[in-house]
Design a protein around this motif. Structure first.
Motif, PDB file in Angstrom:
ATOM      1  N   LEU A   1       0.827  -1.202   0.000  1.00  0.00           N
ATOM      2  CA  LEU A   1       0.000   0.000   0.000  1.00  0.00           C
ATOM      3  C   LEU A   1       0.863   1.255   0.000  1.00  0.00           C
ATOM      4  CD1 LEU A   1      -2.890   1.158   0.207  1.00  0.00           C
ATOM      5  CD2 LEU A   1      -2.610   1.123   2.698  1.00  0.00           C
ATOM      6  N   GLU A   2       1.925   1.247   0.789  1.00  0.00           N
ATOM      7  CA  GLU A   2       2.812   2.408   0.865  1.00  0.00           C
ATOM      8  C   GLU A   2       3.460   2.735  -0.478  1.00  0.00           C
ATOM      9  OE1 GLU A   2       5.600   1.483   3.904  1.00  0.00           O
ATOM     10  OE2 GLU A   2       4.113   1.510   5.529  1.00  0.00           O
ATOM     11  N   GLN A   3       3.642   1.698  -1.303  1.00  0.00           N
ATOM     12  CA  GLN A   3       4.293   1.897  -2.594  1.00  0.00           C
ATOM     13  C   GLN A   3       3.344   2.376  -3.682  1.00  0.00           C
ATOM     14  OE1 GLN A   3       7.642   1.625  -2.821  1.00  0.00           O
ATOM     15  NE2 GLN A   3       7.519   1.202  -0.620  1.00  0.00           N
ATOM     16  N   LYS A   4       2.054   2.562  -3.330  1.00  0.00           N
ATOM     17  CA  LYS A   4       1.068   2.915  -4.352  1.00  0.00           C
ATOM     18  C   LYS A   4       0.430   4.282  -4.134  1.00  0.00           C
ATOM     19  CE  LYS A   4      -0.101  -1.930  -5.196  1.00  0.00           C
ATOM     20  NZ  LYS A   4      -1.146  -2.977  -5.107  1.00  0.00           N
ATOM     21  N   MET A   5       0.965   5.058  -3.192  1.00  0.00           N
ATOM     22  CA  MET A   5       0.369   6.366  -2.960  1.00  0.00           C
ATOM     23  C   MET A   5       1.408   7.393  -2.547  1.00  0.00           C
ATOM     24  SD  MET A   5      -1.677   5.919   0.647  1.00  0.00           S
ATOM     25  CE  MET A   5      -2.970   4.996  -0.195  1.00  0.00           C
ATOM     26  N   ILE A   6       1.056   8.652  -2.779  1.00  0.00           N
ATOM     27  CA  ILE A   6       1.883   9.779  -2.372  1.00  0.00           C
ATOM     28  C   ILE A   6       1.058  10.610  -1.400  1.00  0.00           C
ATOM     29  CG2 ILE A   6       3.188  11.801  -3.120  1.00  0.00           C
ATOM     30  CD1 ILE A   6       3.369  10.503  -5.903  1.00  0.00           C
ATOM     31  N   ARG A   7       1.573  10.793  -0.202  1.00  0.00           N
ATOM     32  CA  ARG A   7       0.861  11.572   0.801  1.00  0.00           C
ATOM     33  C   ARG A   7       1.145  13.061   0.612  1.00  0.00           C
ATOM     34  NH1 ARG A   7      -0.351   7.962   5.155  1.00  0.00           N
ATOM     35  NH2 ARG A   7      -1.606   9.657   6.005  1.00  0.00           N
ATOM     36  N   LEU A   8       0.279  13.886   1.172  1.00  0.00           N
ATOM     37  CA  LEU A   8       0.497  15.333   1.217  1.00  0.00           C
ATOM     38  C   LEU A   8       0.671  15.719   2.668  1.00  0.00           C
ATOM     39  CD1 LEU A   8       0.618  18.122  -0.073  1.00  0.00           C
ATOM     40  CD2 LEU A   8      -1.873  18.258   0.144  1.00  0.00           C
ATOM     41  N   HIS A   9       1.739  16.457   2.962  1.00  0.00           N
ATOM     42  CA  HIS A   9       2.084  16.807   4.343  1.00  0.00           C
ATOM     43  C   HIS A   9       2.375  18.308   4.385  1.00  0.00           C
ATOM     44  CE1 HIS A   9       4.803  15.835   8.056  1.00  0.00           C
ATOM     45  NE2 HIS A   9       3.621  16.294   8.405  1.00  0.00           N
ATOM     46  N   VAL A  10       1.496  19.062   5.008  1.00  0.00           N
ATOM     47  CA  VAL A  10       1.665  20.513   5.113  1.00  0.00           C
ATOM     48  C   VAL A  10       1.915  20.860   6.571  1.00  0.00           C
ATOM     49  CG1 VAL A  10       0.677  22.776   4.622  1.00  0.00           C
ATOM     50  CG2 VAL A  10       0.064  20.820   3.185  1.00  0.00           C
ATOM     51  N   ILE A  11       3.054  21.496   6.842  1.00  0.00           N
ATOM     52  CA  ILE A  11       3.452  21.814   8.211  1.00  0.00           C
ATOM     53  C   ILE A  11       3.382  23.316   8.421  1.00  0.00           C
ATOM     54  CG2 ILE A  11       5.243  21.541   9.955  1.00  0.00           C
ATOM     55  CD1 ILE A  11       6.384  19.275   8.235  1.00  0.00           C
ATOM     56  N   ALA A  12       2.631  23.737   9.426  1.00  0.00           N
ATOM     57  CA  ALA A  12       2.417  25.161   9.695  1.00  0.00           C
ATOM     58  C   ALA A  12       3.641  25.807  10.348  1.00  0.00           C
ATOM     59  CB  ALA A  12       1.202  25.344  10.599  1.00  0.00           C
ATOM     60  N   ASN A  13       3.730  27.110  10.250  1.00  0.00           N
ATOM     61  CA  ASN A  13       4.811  27.857  10.894  1.00  0.00           C
ATOM     62  C   ASN A  13       4.758  27.706  12.410  1.00  0.00           C
ATOM     63  OD1 ASN A  13       6.944  30.083  10.927  1.00  0.00           O
ATOM     64  ND2 ASN A  13       5.318  31.023  12.147  1.00  0.00           N
ATOM     65  N   SER A  14       3.549  27.773  12.973  1.00  0.00           N
ATOM     66  CA  SER A  14       3.373  27.647  14.420  1.00  0.00           C
ATOM     67  C   SER A  14       1.956  27.178  14.704  1.00  0.00           C
ATOM     68  CB  SER A  14       3.634  28.988  15.116  1.00  0.00           C
ATOM     69  OG  SER A  14       2.536  29.864  14.912  1.00  0.00           O
ATOM     70  N   ASP A  15       1.602  27.116  15.971  1.00  0.00           N
ATOM     71  CA  ASP A  15       0.267  26.681  16.366  1.00  0.00           C
ATOM     72  C   ASP A  15      -0.679  27.837  16.665  1.00  0.00           C
ATOM     73  OD1 ASP A  15       0.578  23.968  16.048  1.00  0.00           O
ATOM     74  OD2 ASP A  15       1.323  23.640  18.081  1.00  0.00           O
ATOM     75  N   THR A  16      -0.320  29.050  16.304  1.00  0.00           N
ATOM     76  CA  THR A  16      -1.249  30.161  16.493  1.00  0.00           C
ATOM     77  C   THR A  16      -2.441  29.960  15.559  1.00  0.00           C
ATOM     78  OG1 THR A  16      -0.262  31.562  14.775  1.00  0.00           O
ATOM     79  CG2 THR A  16       0.669  31.720  17.000  1.00  0.00           C
ATOM     80  N   PRO A  17      -3.612  30.452  15.934  1.00  0.00           N
ATOM     81  CA  PRO A  17      -4.789  30.304  15.061  1.00  0.00           C
ATOM     82  C   PRO A  17      -4.540  30.847  13.658  1.00  0.00           C
ATOM     83  CG  PRO A  17      -5.456  31.059  17.229  1.00  0.00           C
ATOM     84  CD  PRO A  17      -3.950  31.117  17.215  1.00  0.00           C
ATOM     85  N   GLU A  18      -3.797  31.948  13.574  1.00  0.00           N
ATOM     86  CA  GLU A  18      -3.534  32.551  12.259  1.00  0.00           C
ATOM     87  C   GLU A  18      -2.666  31.640  11.396  1.00  0.00           C
ATOM     88  OE1 GLU A  18      -4.551  35.510  15.263  1.00  0.00           O
ATOM     89  OE2 GLU A  18      -2.963  34.004  15.185  1.00  0.00           O
ATOM     90  N   ASP A  19      -1.619  31.077  11.985  1.00  0.00           N
ATOM     91  CA  ASP A  19      -0.735  30.205  11.219  1.00  0.00           C
ATOM     92  C   ASP A  19      -1.412  28.892  10.850  1.00  0.00           C
ATOM     93  OD1 ASP A  19       1.265  32.040  11.209  1.00  0.00           O
ATOM     94  OD2 ASP A  19       2.515  31.074  12.725  1.00  0.00           O
ATOM     95  N   GLN A  20      -2.278  28.404  11.716  1.00  0.00           N
ATOM     96  CA  GLN A  20      -3.016  27.184  11.401  1.00  0.00           C
ATOM     97  C   GLN A  20      -4.013  27.424  10.274  1.00  0.00           C
ATOM     98  OE1 GLN A  20      -2.802  23.859  12.599  1.00  0.00           O
ATOM     99  NE2 GLN A  20      -0.813  24.678  13.201  1.00  0.00           N
ATOM    100  N   ALA A  21      -4.630  28.591  10.261  1.00  0.00           N
ATOM    101  CA  ALA A  21      -5.557  28.930   9.177  1.00  0.00           C
ATOM    102  C   ALA A  21      -4.794  29.070   7.862  1.00  0.00           C
ATOM    103  CB  ALA A  21      -6.296  30.226   9.502  1.00  0.00           C
TER     104      ALA A  21
END
Length: 210
Positions: free
Chosen positions: A37-57
């Motif tokens: 299964l791991e060899q058949k898909m590409i994940r999307l991983h988006v990492i925020a600058n910080s945990d502030t509400p603005e950065d999470q949005a």
């Protein structure tokens, strides 16, 4: 005086050995299914600058922009190899799109786009779930990359596909019935099934180090 042998002990030994053999066979099969299964898909991983509400949005706004670009780019991909090649070539374009979105929202953060192997935890989505493991991932790191992240699947486009079209989308990308059974609740529940996989994966890693 001889002691009589206890035949019950042999029956228990046989039962234990049979149970161990069945567990080992199930473990090997499960890990092979997970690896496939791991060899058949590409994940999307988006990492925020910080945990502030603005950065999470902002993280979610960048996610939407990148999903739009990636979906258009990969909709004609016939298999995993072609999808990987297209994403590799398009990394500068994807990074530019993410950067434009960040500036449009009024933030000065930099952003980097990478295509690399990354560890993912077990995650449940609408209509399917994925076991923890190491997947190829399109990773967007915003600014310091110190905030909570967002992950899904960019190929096949399962996170932008309606739950009713999940099977069709997965099969079109080269997934089979075993993959779908692992991702859905046709067998045991997600929590028990994936916890078992995690335990077997830990055991496999322990054997490698032993």
């Amino acid at each position: 005086m001889r002691c009589k042998k206890n035949p019950t002990l042999k029956y228990w030994e046989i039962a234990l050995l049979a149970g161990l053999a069945a567990a080992l066979l199930w473990g090997v099969w499960s890990l092979q299914s997970q690896d496939a299964l791991e060899q058949k898909m590409i994940r999307l991983h988006v990492i925020a600058n910080s945990d502030t509400p603005e950065d999470q949005a902002l993280k979610l706004q960048v996610r939407d922009r990148v999903l739009t670009v990636a979906t258009e780019l990969l909709e004609s991909s016939s298999d995993m190899t072609e999808a990987t090649e297209k994403l590799t070539v398009a990394l500068p374009e994807i990074e530019t799109a993410a950067s434009e979105e960040i500036r449009a929202q009024g933030y000065p953060y930099t952003v980097s786009a990478r295509l690399e192997q990354a560890e993912f935890p077990t995650k449940q989505y609408d209509g399917f779930a994925l076991p923890s493991g190491e997947y190829l991932a399109l990773r967007l790191i915003i600014g310091e990359g110190a905030g909570r992240n967002w992950w899904c699947v960019v190929y096949p486009p399962l996170c932008t596909t309606a739950a009713t079209d999940l099977e069709e989308t997965a099969i079109a990308a080269g997934m089979g019935e075993e993959d779908l059974r692992l991702m859905t609740e046709e067998n045991t529940g997600y929590e028990l099934k994936f916890r078992s996989l995690e335990l077997w994966e830990n055991f496999r890693q322990w054997l490698k180090k032993a």
